[in-house]
Design a protein around this motif. Structure first.
Motif, PDB file in Angstrom:
ATOM      1  N   UNK A   1       0.848  -1.194   0.000  1.00 55.64           N
ATOM      2  CA  UNK A   1       0.000   0.000   0.000  1.00 55.64           C
ATOM      3  C   UNK A   1       0.881   1.240   0.000  1.00 55.64           C
ATOM      4  N   UNK A   2       1.089   1.829  -1.174  1.00 53.04           N
ATOM      5  CA  UNK A   2       1.975   2.991  -1.296  1.00 53.04           C
ATOM      6  C   UNK A   2       1.296   4.294  -0.874  1.00 53.04           C
ATOM      7  N   UNK A   3       0.037   4.213  -0.418  1.00 57.62           N
ATOM      8  CA  UNK A   3      -0.605   5.425   0.078  1.00 57.62           C
ATOM      9  C   UNK A   3      -0.090   5.795   1.464  1.00 57.62           C
ATOM     10  N   UNK A   4       0.546   4.850   2.133  1.00 56.63           N
ATOM     11  CA  UNK A   4       1.171   5.108   3.427  1.00 56.63           C
ATOM     12  C   UNK A   4       2.659   4.821   3.301  1.00 56.63           C
TER      13      UNK A   4
ATOM     14  N   UNK B   1      13.079   7.082   6.357  1.00 54.70           N
ATOM     15  CA  UNK B   1      14.196   7.378   7.250  1.00 54.70           C
ATOM     16  C   UNK B   1      15.446   7.501   6.386  1.00 54.70           C
ATOM     17  N   UNK B   2      16.013   8.718   6.340  1.00 54.20           N
ATOM     18  CA  UNK B   2      17.107   8.999   5.407  1.00 54.20           C
ATOM     19  C   UNK B   2      16.649   8.690   3.984  1.00 54.20           C
ATOM     20  N   UNK B   3      17.354   7.791   3.267  1.00 52.93           N
ATOM     21  CA  UNK B   3      16.940   7.438   1.912  1.00 52.93           C
ATOM     22  C   UNK B   3      16.237   6.093   1.858  1.00 52.93           C
ATOM     23  N   UNK B   4      15.785   5.595   3.023  1.00 52.11           N
ATOM     24  CA  UNK B   4      15.074   4.320   3.113  1.00 52.11           C
ATOM     25  C   UNK B   4      13.583   4.591   3.266  1.00 52.11           C
ATOM     26  N   UNK B   5      12.766   3.825   2.557  1.00 57.27           N
ATOM     27  CA  UNK B   5      11.318   3.957   2.698  1.00 57.27           C
ATOM     28  C   UNK B   5      10.694   2.590   2.917  1.00 57.27           C
ATOM     29  N   UNK B   6       9.554   2.583   3.582  1.00 60.73           N
ATOM     30  CA  UNK B   6       8.830   1.349   3.878  1.00 60.73           C
ATOM     31  C   UNK B   6       7.344   1.584   3.695  1.00 60.73           C
ATOM     32  N   UNK B   7       6.660   0.571   3.161  1.00 61.45           N
ATOM     33  CA  UNK B   7       5.212   0.651   2.979  1.00 61.45           C
ATOM     34  C   UNK B   7       4.587  -0.644   3.496  1.00 61.45           C
ATOM     35  N   UNK B   8       3.324  -0.587   3.981  1.00 59.02           N
ATOM     36  CA  UNK B   8       2.686  -1.783   4.524  1.00 59.02           C
ATOM     37  C   UNK B   8       2.407  -2.831   3.445  1.00 59.02           C
ATOM     38  N   UNK B   9       2.494  -4.088   3.832  1.00 60.73           N
ATOM     39  CA  UNK B   9       2.067  -5.209   2.986  1.00 60.73           C
ATOM     40  C   UNK B   9       0.717  -5.677   3.538  1.00 60.73           C
TER      41      UNK B   9
ATOM     42  N   UNK C   1      -7.568  -3.768   1.497  1.00 62.75           N
ATOM     43  CA  UNK C   1      -7.180  -2.753   2.470  1.00 62.75           C
ATOM     44  C   UNK C   1      -6.436  -1.568   1.847  1.00 62.75           C
ATOM     45  N   UNK C   2      -5.983  -1.712   0.613  1.00 65.61           N
ATOM     46  CA  UNK C   2      -5.184  -0.671  -0.018  1.00 65.61           C
ATOM     47  C   UNK C   2      -5.986   0.628  -0.116  1.00 65.61           C
ATOM     48  N   UNK C   3      -5.419   1.714   0.395  1.00 58.67           N
ATOM     49  CA  UNK C   3      -6.063   3.020   0.329  1.00 58.67           C
ATOM     50  C   UNK C   3      -7.083   3.278   1.413  1.00 58.67           C
ATOM     51  N   UNK C   4      -7.310   2.340   2.312  1.00 59.04           N
ATOM     52  CA  UNK C   4      -8.292   2.516   3.394  1.00 59.04           C
ATOM     53  C   UNK C   4      -7.575   2.876   4.690  1.00 59.04           C
ATOM     54  N   UNK C   5      -8.375   3.213   5.705  1.00 56.51           N
ATOM     55  CA  UNK C   5      -7.816   3.505   7.024  1.00 56.51           C
ATOM     56  C   UNK C   5      -7.774   2.224   7.842  1.00 56.51           C
ATOM     57  N   UNK C   6      -6.610   1.752   8.141  1.00 51.97           N
ATOM     58  CA  UNK C   6      -6.444   0.550   8.964  1.00 51.97           C
ATOM     59  C   UNK C   6      -5.387   0.848  10.015  1.00 51.97           C
ATOM     60  N   UNK C   7      -5.321  -0.003  11.007  1.00 48.34           N
ATOM     61  CA  UNK C   7      -4.425   0.201  12.138  1.00 48.34           C
ATOM     62  C   UNK C   7      -2.986  -0.147  11.732  1.00 48.34           C
ATOM     63  N   UNK C   8      -2.143   0.861  11.590  1.00 41.77           N
ATOM     64  CA  UNK C   8      -0.763   0.615  11.182  1.00 41.77           C
ATOM     65  C   UNK C   8       0.018  -0.167  12.236  1.00 41.77           C
ATOM     66  N   UNK C   9      -0.414  -0.049  13.513  1.00 46.18           N
ATOM     67  CA  UNK C   9       0.283  -0.804  14.553  1.00 46.18           C
ATOM     68  C   UNK C   9       0.053  -2.303  14.426  1.00 46.18           C
TER      69      UNK C   9
ATOM     70  N   UNK D   1      -0.032  -3.856  11.481  1.00 50.11           N
ATOM     71  CA  UNK D   1       0.589  -4.352  10.251  1.00 50.11           C
ATOM     72  C   UNK D   1       1.863  -5.121  10.620  1.00 50.11           C
ATOM     73  N   UNK D   2       1.894  -6.384  10.234  1.00 46.60           N
ATOM     74  CA  UNK D   2       3.027  -7.235  10.610  1.00 46.60           C
ATOM     75  C   UNK D   2       4.153  -7.263   9.603  1.00 46.60           C
ATOM     76  N   UNK D   3       3.854  -6.920   8.312  1.00 41.74           N
ATOM     77  CA  UNK D   3       4.868  -7.030   7.268  1.00 41.74           C
ATOM     78  C   UNK D   3       4.989  -5.706   6.509  1.00 41.74           C
ATOM     79  N   UNK D   4       6.221  -5.294   6.270  1.00 45.03           N
ATOM     80  CA  UNK D   4       6.490  -4.049   5.560  1.00 45.03           C
ATOM     81  C   UNK D   4       7.497  -4.310   4.438  1.00 45.03           C
ATOM     82  N   UNK D   5       7.230  -3.701   3.284  1.00 44.59           N
ATOM     83  CA  UNK D   5       8.179  -3.769   2.167  1.00 44.59           C
ATOM     84  C   UNK D   5       9.119  -2.571   2.258  1.00 44.59           C
ATOM     85  N   UNK D   6      10.409  -2.811   2.104  1.00 46.27           N
ATOM     86  CA  UNK D   6      11.401  -1.748   2.234  1.00 46.27           C
ATOM     87  C   UNK D   6      12.242  -1.640   0.963  1.00 46.27           C
TER      88      UNK D   6
END
Length: 352
Positions: free
Chosen positions: A170-173, A177-185, A190-198, A200-205
């Motif tokens: 989900x690239x909407x969130x 940090x520096x030149x590193x970015x992470x988005x939820x998997x 769920x893409x584009x909706x409001x969900x609890x980021x806390x 989210x167990x997996x993140x793409x970096x």
């Protein structure tokens, strides 16, 4: 040594004859010998020497292949450090034995001692690097979690994650940090909706220029790809020559995630590299280089050995006149490919 006992050196020099023509890979001496013979005799000697060299080379390839295969199996089953310790000791001992046999014997019909030493050297160079690479690939492929549901509790393990159908990033969130970015998997729904980021167990970096775009256009983030790769876990096999660190530092991955999730309630979270073909990525990083190295090292060892020998002896032979047997440089160059000839009969001490 003639450098220390001049009288003994003179006696040995009186009857000594350089027989470099008999050495299997002394190309310079072969050419020199061919000039002093008839064309027919030269061709016959060349054919005989070629047959001997081919037989010697073939045996080294077969024996080195067997030893390298055993080293790779040892690395996969027991780990690279164990493989290096066990086979380094075994091959080191046999390498010394081969040198002793080659020094003590003067039979060049078939140089058994040289064969032993070369097989040990070639196997050690090939097996250490090849086994180290293949151990990493084998570990990744055999640490695969399949059909992982991102809505279930996050599972942290080293290796490959194969997602269940309908899993996206989900690239909407975006966390940075520096030149590193992470988005939820998350699930496609769920893409584009409001969900609890806390939760989210997996993140793409990822890192670099793709993270500066809005939304990030990092490799594969706009597609439903099937794999993730976790590079960092204590149970990853220890490597000797392979760099086990990925392009992104683990601390930077989780620092980026912490900027948006405010402290995760998930078991993790787990930072992963998004990939459509994780096994193919492993093959490109480890398998292909390992097999290329093993094949080239095993088949082309004469070229590697000759190059190393020339590089190692050229400087000394060029600079020290006694080492190159007082030959003029224009004549000594002919012998360079076979090393410096041990030519007692050409030493100046005979004329003293």
């Amino acid at each position: 040594g003639w450098g220390w006992n001049q009288e003994a050196a003179k006696k040995r020099a009186e009857n000594y004859q350089w027989n470099g023509d008999d050495m299997l890979f002394n190309i310079g001496a072969q050419l020199h010998s061919a000039r002093s013979k008839s064309a027919a005799a030269s061709r016959m000697q060349l054919c005989d020497n070629f047959a001997s060299a081919a037989k010697f080379w073939g045996l080294t390839v077969v024996l080195a292949t067997i030893v390298e295969a055993l080293m790779v199996v040892t690395a996969i089953e027991a780990g690279s450090p164990t493989m290096a310790a066990v086979w380094g000791s075994i091959l080191g001992v046999f390498f010394i034995i081969g040198l002793m046999v080659s020094v003590k014997t003067n039979d060049w019909t078939f140089p058994v001692g040289t064969l032993i030493s070369i097989v040990c050297a070639v196997s050690l160079m090939g097996g250490l690097i090849g086994g180290d690479l293949l151990k990493q690939s084998h570990g990744f492929v055999n640490s695969e979690g399949k059909d992982i549901d991102v809505e279930q509790m996050a599972i942290s393990h080293w290796g490959i994650y194969s997602w269940a159908a309908g899993t996206r990033v989900d690239t909407s969130t975006v966390a940075k940090f520096n030149d590193v970015c992470a988005v939820p998997i998350v699930k496609q729904t769920q893409v584009g909706t409001n969900y609890n980021l806390q939760a989210v167990g997996y993140w793409a970096v990822d890192k670099g220029g793709c993270c500066s775009n809005s939304p990030p256009d990092c490799d594969g983030w706009d597609e439903e790809w099937k794999n993730g790769i976790n590079w960092y876990m204590p149970d990853r096999p220890t490597a000797i020559f392979v760099d086990t660190d990925y392009d992104i530092k683990q601390s930077e991955m989780y620092a980026a995630i912490a900027t948006v999730n405010g402290g995760s309630s998930a078991n993790g979270p787990v930072a992963l590299v998004w990939s459509n073909n994780a096994k193919g990525k492993m093959q490109g990083l480890y398998d292909t280089p390992a097999w290329v190295w093993l094949v080239l090292n095993t088949l082309l060892w004469p070229l590697v050995l000759a190059t190393m020998f020339v590089v190692g002896t050229f400087g000394s032979c060029f600079c020290v006149r006694r080492i190159r047997c007082n030959q003029p440089l224009e004549e000594w160059g002919m012998y360079m490919s076979g090393g410096c000839p041990n030519c007692w009969s050409e030493l100046e001490i005979i004329d003293e």
